[in-house]
Write a protein that holds these residues in place. Structure first.
Motif, mmCIF file in Angstrom:
data_model
loop_
_atom_site.group_PDB
_atom_site.id
_atom_site.type_symbol
_atom_site.label_atom_id
_atom_site.label_comp_id
_atom_site.label_asym_id
_atom_site.label_seq_id
_atom_site.Cartn_x
_atom_site.Cartn_y
_atom_site.Cartn_z
ATOM 1 N N GLU A 21 120.109 31.051 -14.349
ATOM 2 C CA GLU A 21 118.956 31.778 -14.891
ATOM 3 C C GLU A 21 118.776 33.118 -14.178
ATOM 4 O OE1 GLU A 21 115.588 29.089 -15.128
ATOM 5 O OE2 GLU A 21 116.578 27.922 -16.708
ATOM 6 N N LEU A 22 119.869 33.846 -14.065
ATOM 7 C CA LEU A 22 119.833 35.135 -13.374
ATOM 8 C C LEU A 22 118.901 36.141 -14.037
ATOM 9 C CD1 LEU A 22 121.803 37.100 -15.278
ATOM 10 C CD2 LEU A 22 123.593 35.845 -14.078
ATOM 11 N N GLU A 23 118.532 35.880 -15.284
ATOM 12 C CA GLU A 23 117.574 36.744 -15.964
ATOM 13 C C GLU A 23 116.232 36.793 -15.233
ATOM 14 O OE1 GLU A 23 120.335 34.978 -19.104
ATOM 15 O OE2 GLU A 23 119.307 34.279 -17.303
ATOM 16 N N LEU A 24 115.941 35.760 -14.442
ATOM 17 C CA LEU A 24 114.639 35.655 -13.775
ATOM 18 C C LEU A 24 114.635 36.216 -12.356
ATOM 19 C CD1 LEU A 24 113.618 32.023 -14.829
ATOM 20 C CD2 LEU A 24 112.961 34.191 -15.895
ATOM 21 N N PHE A 25 115.774 36.689 -11.864
ATOM 22 C CA PHE A 25 115.850 37.105 -10.458
ATOM 23 C C PHE A 25 114.775 38.140 -10.113
ATOM 24 C CE2 PHE A 25 120.643 36.154 -9.596
ATOM 25 C CZ PHE A 25 120.399 34.814 -9.810
ATOM 26 N N GLU A 26 114.657 39.184 -10.905
ATOM 27 C CA GLU A 26 113.713 40.265 -10.603
ATOM 28 C C GLU A 26 112.273 39.756 -10.630
ATOM 29 O OE1 GLU A 26 112.361 44.631 -12.363
ATOM 30 O OE2 GLU A 26 114.339 43.834 -12.855
ATOM 31 N N THR A 27 111.943 38.933 -11.625
ATOM 32 C CA THR A 27 110.592 38.377 -11.723
ATOM 33 C C THR A 27 110.262 37.516 -10.512
ATOM 34 O OG1 THR A 27 110.672 38.389 -14.139
ATOM 35 C CG2 THR A 27 109.068 36.914 -13.113
ATOM 36 N N LEU A 28 111.183 36.643 -10.130
ATOM 37 C CA LEU A 28 110.944 35.771 -8.982
ATOM 38 C C LEU A 28 110.823 36.575 -7.692
ATOM 39 C CD1 LEU A 28 113.382 32.903 -9.945
ATOM 40 C CD2 LEU A 28 110.889 32.749 -9.885
ATOM 41 N N ASP A 29 111.671 37.580 -7.518
ATOM 42 C CA ASP A 29 111.575 38.420 -6.328
ATOM 43 C C ASP A 29 110.201 39.072 -6.232
ATOM 44 O OD1 ASP A 29 114.109 37.855 -5.419
ATOM 45 O OD2 ASP A 29 115.031 39.630 -6.302
ATOM 46 N N ARG A 30 109.695 39.543 -7.362
ATOM 47 C CA ARG A 30 108.379 40.193 -7.363
ATOM 48 C C ARG A 30 107.267 39.205 -7.027
ATOM 49 N NH1 ARG A 30 104.870 40.180 -11.499
ATOM 50 N NH2 ARG A 30 106.489 39.650 -13.019
ATOM 51 N N LEU A 31 107.300 38.042 -7.631
ATOM 52 C CA LEU A 31 106.221 37.075 -7.415
ATOM 53 C C LEU A 31 106.227 36.519 -5.997
ATOM 54 C CD1 LEU A 31 106.316 35.143 -10.803
ATOM 55 C CD2 LEU A 31 104.696 36.906 -10.077
ATOM 56 N N LEU A 32 107.397 36.398 -5.402
ATOM 57 C CA LEU A 32 107.471 35.835 -4.062
ATOM 58 C C LEU A 32 107.058 36.816 -2.971
ATOM 59 C CD1 LEU A 32 110.759 33.743 -4.308
ATOM 60 C CD2 LEU A 32 108.414 32.880 -4.249
ATOM 61 N N GLN A 33 106.691 38.033 -3.350
ATOM 62 C CA GLN A 33 106.169 38.987 -2.365
ATOM 63 C C GLN A 33 104.768 38.611 -1.900
ATOM 64 O OE1 GLN A 33 108.147 41.462 -1.076
ATOM 65 N NE2 GLN A 33 109.661 40.412 -2.359
ATOM 66 N N ARG A 34 104.048 37.823 -2.709
ATOM 67 C CA ARG A 34 102.690 37.453 -2.322
ATOM 68 C C ARG A 34 102.719 36.371 -1.253
ATOM 69 N NH1 ARG A 34 101.734 36.706 -7.834
ATOM 70 N NH2 ARG A 34 101.092 34.579 -7.407
ATOM 71 N N PRO A 35 101.812 36.424 -0.278
ATOM 72 C CA PRO A 35 101.799 35.396 0.771
ATOM 73 C C PRO A 35 101.158 34.099 0.283
ATOM 74 C CG PRO A 35 100.031 36.962 1.138
ATOM 75 C CD PRO A 35 100.824 37.489 -0.036
ATOM 76 N N ASN A 36 101.550 32.995 0.889
ATOM 77 C CA ASN A 36 100.916 31.689 0.665
ATOM 78 C C ASN A 36 100.846 31.310 -0.807
ATOM 79 O OD1 ASN A 36 100.281 31.383 3.504
ATOM 80 N ND2 ASN A 36 98.708 32.933 3.165
ATOM 81 N N ILE A 37 101.897 31.590 -1.533
ATOM 82 C CA ILE A 37 101.876 31.346 -2.971
ATOM 83 C C ILE A 37 101.913 29.844 -3.259
ATOM 84 C CG2 ILE A 37 104.387 31.463 -3.251
ATOM 85 C CD1 ILE A 37 103.825 32.983 -5.891
ATOM 86 N N ARG A 38 101.183 29.439 -4.297
ATOM 87 C CA ARG A 38 101.176 28.063 -4.772
ATOM 88 C C ARG A 38 102.039 27.985 -6.017
ATOM 89 N NH1 ARG A 38 100.855 22.914 -3.037
ATOM 90 N NH2 ARG A 38 100.037 21.521 -4.630
ATOM 91 N N ILE A 39 103.094 27.187 -5.971
ATOM 92 C CA ILE A 39 104.039 27.057 -7.074
ATOM 93 C C ILE A 39 103.772 25.750 -7.795
ATOM 94 C CG2 ILE A 39 106.487 26.885 -7.682
ATOM 95 C CD1 ILE A 39 106.951 28.302 -4.857
ATOM 96 N N ILE A 40 103.676 25.810 -9.111
ATOM 97 C CA ILE A 40 103.583 24.618 -9.953
ATOM 98 C C ILE A 40 104.835 24.606 -10.829
ATOM 99 C CG2 ILE A 40 102.183 23.293 -11.564
ATOM 100 C CD1 ILE A 40 100.690 23.953 -8.981
ATOM 101 N N ASP A 41 105.707 23.651 -10.601
ATOM 102 C CA ASP A 41 106.983 23.572 -11.315
ATOM 103 C C ASP A 41 106.916 22.389 -12.272
ATOM 104 O OD1 ASP A 41 109.575 23.682 -12.177
ATOM 105 O OD2 ASP A 41 110.492 23.335 -10.222
ATOM 106 N N VAL A 42 106.873 22.687 -13.562
ATOM 107 C CA VAL A 42 106.713 21.659 -14.587
ATOM 108 C C VAL A 42 108.058 21.453 -15.285
ATOM 109 C CG1 VAL A 42 105.381 20.900 -16.589
ATOM 110 C CG2 VAL A 42 104.342 22.475 -14.919
ATOM 111 N N GLY A 43 108.612 20.259 -15.111
ATOM 112 C CA GLY A 43 109.976 19.997 -15.553
ATOM 113 C C GLY A 43 110.941 20.378 -14.454
ATOM 114 N N ALA A 44 110.682 19.872 -13.244
ATOM 115 C CA ALA A 44 111.369 20.334 -12.039
ATOM 116 C C ALA A 44 112.806 19.850 -11.926
ATOM 117 C CB ALA A 44 110.583 19.898 -10.799
#
Length: 214
Positions: A21-44
């Motif tokens: 899913e390399l299409e998501l690399f840029e989006t994930l990099d941006r979102l992970l810049q925030r500290p203490n992020i809470r991730i909800i993974d549905v269909g993990a």
């Protein structure tokens, strides 16, 4: 990341290569810049994102929903191998009520959804009002749910700015640097078996954007 020997409902090769899913690399990099992020993974599934994102973000926590008992066993093992067990909560099948409970009172959570056709059942702001404050990465499956993208956009356009990232054929992307392997073998390992029209709906909460502007 130390991986397990199988993938659930996906291909193992791209996950081992790091091209999944390399299409998501840029989006994930941006979102992970925030500290203490809470991730909800549905269909993990076996935890590629649930464990992988915790591995990348040492201050993050995650709730992972996965209905398959076999997949949850591999998810537990993957978390153990990578030292993130204490920051991971595992649940079974997601429902709108359980998703709302996981999101309620969270500050700027990130929700990743890959539920193979159940996205309309779960991504419903009337049943899950706390979605309005969450960053969303929703894999859409139009071959299972015709017009699913359009229906989700109609539900979310009042609360989110929305972008669609189409899946890109792996013949059209650069190869990773693996000189010991023939290029055709690397292409084969990168294959993700995605039907035409599949992709991801990316949602950013409008209220957060307005707050950032101020």
């Amino acid at each position: 990341m130390q991986y397990v020997a199988r993938a659930h409902s996906s291909q193992l090769g791209p996950k081992l290569l790091g091209t999944y899913e390399l299409e998501l690399f840029e989006t994930l990099d941006r979102l992970l810049q925030r500290p203490n992020i809470r991730i909800i993974d549905v269909g993990a599934a076996e935890g590629y994102y649930a464990v992988g994102l915790l591995f990348r973000a040492p201050d993050a926590t995650c709730t992972a929903f996965e209905g398959s008992l076999d997949a949850r066993r591999d998810l537990e093992e993957l978390a153990r191998r990578n030292g993130v067990t204490q920051r991971l909560t595992m649940e079974g099948y997601a429902t709108p009520a359980l998703l709302e409970a996981a999101l309620r009172d969270q500050q700027a959570p990130m929700v990743i959804v890959d539920v193979d056709g159940a996205e309309l059942e779960l991504i419903d702001p009337q049943k899950v009002p706390s979605l309005s404050g969450a960053d969303l990465i929703i894999e859409v499956h139009p071959y299972l749910l015709p017009n699913v993208r359009e229906q989700l956009e109609a539900r979310l356009c009042a609360s989110h700015t929305l972008t669609f990232l189409p899946a890109v054929h792996r013949d059209e992307v650069p190869l990773p640097d693996l000189p010991a392997f023939a290029p055709r073998d690397v292409r084969a390992l990168m294959w993700e078996a995605r039907p035409d029209g599949q992709g991801w709906l990316i949602g950013t909460p409008i209220l957060r954007l307005e707050g950032d502007a101020v």
